[in-house]
Design a protein around this motif. Sequence first.
Motif, PDB file in Angstrom:
ATOM      1  N   LYS A   1     -30.102 -37.105 -30.691  1.00 58.31           N
ATOM      2  CA  LYS A   1     -28.991 -37.410 -31.589  1.00 58.31           C
ATOM      3  C   LYS A   1     -27.787 -37.946 -30.822  1.00 58.31           C
ATOM      4  O   LYS A   1     -27.507 -37.527 -29.702  1.00 58.31           O
ATOM      5  CB  LYS A   1     -28.576 -36.149 -32.365  1.00 58.31           C
ATOM      6  CG  LYS A   1     -29.534 -35.796 -33.498  1.00 58.31           C
ATOM      7  CD  LYS A   1     -28.990 -34.618 -34.294  1.00 58.31           C
ATOM      8  CE  LYS A   1     -29.907 -34.277 -35.469  1.00 58.31           C
ATOM      9  NZ  LYS A   1     -29.388 -33.147 -36.252  1.00 58.31           N
ATOM     10  N   TYR A   2     -27.094 -38.857 -31.477  1.00 60.85           N
ATOM     11  CA  TYR A   2     -25.841 -39.427 -30.976  1.00 60.85           C
ATOM     12  C   TYR A   2     -26.024 -40.261 -29.701  1.00 60.85           C
ATOM     13  O   TYR A   2     -25.061 -40.524 -28.976  1.00 60.85           O
ATOM     14  CB  TYR A   2     -24.796 -38.330 -30.722  1.00 60.85           C
ATOM     15  CG  TYR A   2     -24.635 -37.397 -31.887  1.00 60.85           C
ATOM     16  CD1 TYR A   2     -24.183 -37.859 -33.129  1.00 60.85           C
ATOM     17  CD2 TYR A   2     -24.954 -36.045 -31.775  1.00 60.85           C
ATOM     18  CE1 TYR A   2     -24.047 -37.005 -34.213  1.00 60.85           C
ATOM     19  CE2 TYR A   2     -24.830 -35.175 -32.837  1.00 60.85           C
ATOM     20  CZ  TYR A   2     -24.383 -35.666 -34.064  1.00 60.85           C
ATOM     21  OH  TYR A   2     -24.260 -34.807 -35.130  1.00 60.85           O
ATOM     22  N   ILE A   3     -27.249 -40.683 -29.420  1.00 64.79           N
ATOM     23  CA  ILE A   3     -27.493 -41.550 -28.272  1.00 64.79           C
ATOM     24  C   ILE A   3     -27.212 -43.007 -28.669  1.00 64.79           C
ATOM     25  O   ILE A   3     -27.690 -43.482 -29.697  1.00 64.79           O
ATOM     26  CB  ILE A   3     -28.954 -41.416 -27.781  1.00 64.79           C
ATOM     27  CG1 ILE A   3     -29.160 -40.057 -27.126  1.00 64.79           C
ATOM     28  CG2 ILE A   3     -29.320 -42.529 -26.802  1.00 64.79           C
ATOM     29  CD1 ILE A   3     -28.349 -39.831 -25.881  1.00 64.79           C
ATOM     30  N   SER A   4     -26.435 -43.702 -27.863  1.00 65.81           N
ATOM     31  CA  SER A   4     -26.160 -45.121 -28.124  1.00 65.81           C
ATOM     32  C   SER A   4     -27.076 -45.986 -27.265  1.00 65.81           C
ATOM     33  O   SER A   4     -27.318 -45.685 -26.099  1.00 65.81           O
ATOM     34  CB  SER A   4     -24.693 -45.450 -27.812  1.00 65.81           C
ATOM     35  OG  SER A   4     -24.379 -45.131 -26.469  1.00 65.81           O
ATOM     36  N   ILE A   5     -27.606 -47.050 -27.890  1.00 69.96           N
ATOM     37  CA  ILE A   5     -28.537 -47.953 -27.203  1.00 69.96           C
ATOM     38  C   ILE A   5     -27.979 -49.366 -27.266  1.00 69.96           C
ATOM     39  O   ILE A   5     -27.601 -49.863 -28.318  1.00 69.96           O
ATOM     40  CB  ILE A   5     -29.934 -47.922 -27.857  1.00 69.96           C
ATOM     41  CG1 ILE A   5     -30.509 -46.501 -27.823  1.00 69.96           C
ATOM     42  CG2 ILE A   5     -30.882 -48.878 -27.139  1.00 69.96           C
ATOM     43  CD1 ILE A   5     -31.847 -46.365 -28.532  1.00 69.96           C
ATOM     44  N   GLY A   6     -27.920 -50.010 -26.115  1.00 68.89           N
ATOM     45  CA  GLY A   6     -27.502 -51.409 -26.040  1.00 68.89           C
ATOM     46  C   GLY A   6     -28.693 -52.280 -25.695  1.00 68.89           C
ATOM     47  O   GLY A   6     -29.482 -51.926 -24.813  1.00 68.89           O
ATOM     48  N   TYR A   7     -28.823 -53.421 -26.359  1.00 67.58           N
ATOM     49  CA  TYR A   7     -30.012 -54.279 -26.191  1.00 67.58           C
ATOM     50  C   TYR A   7     -29.595 -55.716 -25.939  1.00 67.58           C
ATOM     51  O   TYR A   7     -28.761 -56.271 -26.658  1.00 67.58           O
ATOM     52  CB  TYR A   7     -30.879 -54.195 -27.446  1.00 67.58           C
ATOM     53  CG  TYR A   7     -32.025 -55.176 -27.506  1.00 67.58           C
ATOM     54  CD1 TYR A   7     -32.992 -55.216 -26.508  1.00 67.58           C
ATOM     55  CD2 TYR A   7     -32.154 -56.065 -28.578  1.00 67.58           C
ATOM     56  CE1 TYR A   7     -34.056 -56.119 -26.561  1.00 67.58           C
ATOM     57  CE2 TYR A   7     -33.213 -56.965 -28.650  1.00 67.58           C
ATOM     58  CZ  TYR A   7     -34.157 -56.978 -27.632  1.00 67.58           C
ATOM     59  OH  TYR A   7     -35.208 -57.871 -27.696  1.00 67.58           O
ATOM     60  N   MET A   8     -30.169 -56.314 -24.890  1.00 72.08           N
ATOM     61  CA  MET A   8     -29.960 -57.737 -24.620  1.00 72.08           C
ATOM     62  C   MET A   8     -31.296 -58.454 -24.709  1.00 72.08           C
ATOM     63  O   MET A   8     -32.173 -58.250 -23.873  1.00 72.08           O
ATOM     64  CB  MET A   8     -29.367 -57.948 -23.233  1.00 72.08           C
ATOM     65  CG  MET A   8     -29.165 -59.422 -22.907  1.00 72.08           C
ATOM     66  SD  MET A   8     -28.514 -59.682 -21.255  1.00 72.08           S
ATOM     67  CE  MET A   8     -28.516 -61.492 -21.198  1.00 72.08           C
ATOM     68  N   PRO A   9     -31.491 -59.301 -25.737  1.00 76.44           N
ATOM     69  CA  PRO A   9     -32.737 -60.074 -25.843  1.00 76.44           C
ATOM     70  C   PRO A   9     -32.733 -61.221 -24.840  1.00 76.44           C
ATOM     71  O   PRO A   9     -31.715 -61.488 -24.182  1.00 76.44           O
ATOM     72  CB  PRO A   9     -32.700 -60.581 -27.281  1.00 76.44           C
ATOM     73  CG  PRO A   9     -31.242 -60.691 -27.592  1.00 76.44           C
ATOM     74  CD  PRO A   9     -30.554 -59.592 -26.839  1.00 76.44           C
ATOM     75  N   GLN A  10     -33.853 -61.926 -24.756  1.00 80.31           N
ATOM     76  CA  GLN A  10     -33.946 -63.034 -23.801  1.00 80.31           C
ATOM     77  C   GLN A  10     -33.092 -64.222 -24.193  1.00 80.31           C
ATOM     78  O   GLN A  10     -32.439 -64.833 -23.364  1.00 80.31           O
ATOM     79  CB  GLN A  10     -35.405 -63.494 -23.675  1.00 80.31           C
ATOM     80  CG  GLN A  10     -36.222 -62.715 -22.674  1.00 80.31           C
ATOM     81  CD  GLN A  10     -37.507 -63.444 -22.324  1.00 80.31           C
ATOM     82  OE1 GLN A  10     -37.507 -64.613 -21.974  1.00 80.31           O
ATOM     83  NE2 GLN A  10     -38.617 -62.744 -22.433  1.00 80.31           N
ATOM     84  N   GLU A  11     -33.073 -64.571 -25.467  1.00 81.12           N
ATOM     85  CA  GLU A  11     -32.527 -65.867 -25.842  1.00 81.12           C
ATOM     86  C   GLU A  11     -31.388 -65.849 -26.850  1.00 81.12           C
ATOM     87  O   GLU A  11     -30.527 -66.702 -26.820  1.00 81.12           O
ATOM     88  CB  GLU A  11     -33.654 -66.759 -26.402  1.00 81.12           C
ATOM     89  CG  GLU A  11     -34.694 -67.175 -25.375  1.00 81.12           C
ATOM     90  CD  GLU A  11     -34.119 -68.036 -24.271  1.00 81.12           C
ATOM     91  OE1 GLU A  11     -33.104 -68.709 -24.499  1.00 81.12           O
ATOM     92  OE2 GLU A  11     -34.668 -68.029 -23.171  1.00 81.12           O
ATOM     93  N   THR A  12     -31.391 -64.917 -27.802  1.00 77.61           N
ATOM     94  CA  THR A  12     -30.473 -65.006 -28.937  1.00 77.61           C
ATOM     95  C   THR A  12     -29.021 -64.878 -28.499  1.00 77.61           C
ATOM     96  O   THR A  12     -28.585 -63.812 -28.070  1.00 77.61           O
ATOM     97  CB  THR A  12     -30.787 -63.918 -29.978  1.00 77.61           C
ATOM     98  OG1 THR A  12     -32.166 -63.989 -30.311  1.00 77.61           O
ATOM     99  CG2 THR A  12     -29.943 -64.124 -31.232  1.00 77.61           C
ATOM    100  N   ALA A  13     -28.284 -65.962 -28.579  1.00 76.66           N
ATOM    101  CA  ALA A  13     -26.878 -65.980 -28.188  1.00 76.66           C
ATOM    102  C   ALA A  13     -25.994 -65.988 -29.433  1.00 76.66           C
ATOM    103  O   ALA A  13     -26.383 -66.499 -30.479  1.00 76.66           O
ATOM    104  CB  ALA A  13     -26.589 -67.208 -27.327  1.00 76.66           C
ATOM    105  N   PRO A  14     -24.787 -65.414 -29.352  1.00 77.65           N
ATOM    106  CA  PRO A  14     -23.909 -65.366 -30.522  1.00 77.65           C
ATOM    107  C   PRO A  14     -23.374 -66.749 -30.891  1.00 77.65           C
ATOM    108  O   PRO A  14     -23.091 -67.565 -30.024  1.00 77.65           O
ATOM    109  CB  PRO A  14     -22.769 -64.451 -30.056  1.00 77.65           C
ATOM    110  CG  PRO A  14     -22.737 -64.601 -28.566  1.00 77.65           C
ATOM    111  CD  PRO A  14     -24.167 -64.803 -28.165  1.00 77.65           C
TER     112      PRO A  14
END
Length: 590
Positions: free
Chosen positions: A62-75
């Motif tokens: 519980k309450y764990i934060s996860i950050g994810y960086m994909p290979q290609e999808t840019a903002p």
Amino acid sequence: MISLYNIGKTFGSQVLFEDSCLQINMGDRFALVGPNGAGKSTLLRMILGEIEPDEGNIQTKKYISIGYMPQETAPVTELSVLNETLAICRSVDGRIEAKAKEILMGLGFKISDFDRSVKTLSGGWAMRVVLARLLLQQPDILLLDEPTNHLDISSVKWLEHWLCRCSSAVLVISHDRHFINSVCNAIISLENKMLKFYNGNYEFFVKESAAARIRLESAYKQQKQEIKDLKEFINRNRARLSTASRAQSAIKKLEKIKPICVPPDPKSVRINFPQPSRAGRRVLSAKKISKSYGDIKVYQNLNFELERGQKIAFVGENGAGKSTLLKLLAGIEKADNGEITYGLDVKVGYYSQHRATMLNPNKTVLQEAMDNTRMHPELTVRIILGAFLFSGDSVFKKTKVLSGGEKSRLALVKLLLDPPNVLLLDEPTIHLDLNSVDSLIAALKAYTGTICIISHDIYFINSLCDYTIHVDKGTLKTYHGNYDYFLSRQEQMEENSSQVVRASLSNARNQSIKLLDAKNRGKQHNIEKNRKKAEKEIEKAKEQVNILTKQLEDPSNHNNYKHIQTIGKEISVLNKLIEQKEALLLELLD
């Protein structure tokens, strides 16, 4: 923090995971490795909850934060680089903004870039903004899918240092061995549809997985023989009444045997690319080259020569002009002044990700690969395509439906199938997995022509290049060795510079001591005078440090990262002065 229990996942007829387990705890920094298409990115998405496993379950604390960086999808956003980075934060103060600027500068952005709209950036630079936002967030777990793809060497080394210091657990997919060894303390290998844990660096994993494969192959042979023996026993005894019961027992035993599966050896593919025609000794000469972009002068009166057979890596800070130099040598861009002349029978080939636009959209991968003057047999071409991650029916896909990475790999294959005698390669390892990088290294080592490369992959440079050229402020300096040799020479020069400074300080101190000795012989009153002077200078310096420290803590200054750096340097100089004066004071008091 995250536990995967007996995970199973299938896409159509392809089984990615069977009975797979994984535990990620605070402080873990794991590299996830495996053949392309084995399911590495799928695993990250299952951990995120974007994809559900078919079997087993994933438990997240519980309450764990996860950050994810994909290979290609840019903002795609109208926000500025700085504001897009800060968008991850619930509230922003001066300290957080200063930290965001520190991260952006570490990833290669200049202060002048902070107000640029993300929408105006290239895909690679926009991905750096994604990474900066994640690092600023500092989640409990970072899931990074090829985070170094869009970085240069300086930014990669900065990222390595940051990840080693941050408190987040890290699970990273990367083709960069040096990065893996610098950041990760264990390897998670996706092999034979299962996750296998190796507690060590990448070299340890290679050694141990090779030994494990030998054991698996031995067990497979033993099982194969056992199955053969059981079948022969059953055939001999099932018809006899006296031995029928024993035959039935053997049948049951045979049914319970779980077949051992030995996956194909990814390193079994050896590529033999054709060799180029022989060029003259001097393949090109650049004289008095100047190149500017607006008010930015990249090169001015630059001279450079390239000889046959050299394998050179261009290294330097982001924006130093490495890619510009490669384009100038390839004739992709024209110099403002000066000229580049090519030697006898020289044919130059240039590779960058933008080369992918030269593919015919209506041709298949196989047709495009075979479209060259060498007339290679189809089997040869398909073997080479397989080494660069085009296997099975994927060779019949139209190039227009390929991803950016697939187009880049196909463009690289085409270049190597019909190689010129001078190869200029800008980041050739992007979009390749570790085994494909090895295949490319082997092919380029055997290549008899001349190679100039730009790469963020230190392992790739060290394995291939015998010259390193440092591009710095419009100048080129050649080092006769690979990147590790270049670094050792840089460290040696820094050490020599430090020794000169230390010698100068030592001489100054010795002179002070000699002066003190002279004064001790009949001039005791001067000692007292010097003591009082030193005490006043120490007091004045400490007052100045206090003033600067308050400026450093003032929130109004946090927006000016450059000013904060200047204050920090001034404090450092004053502290050294205080140390020197206090040392002198001790001498005077003896």
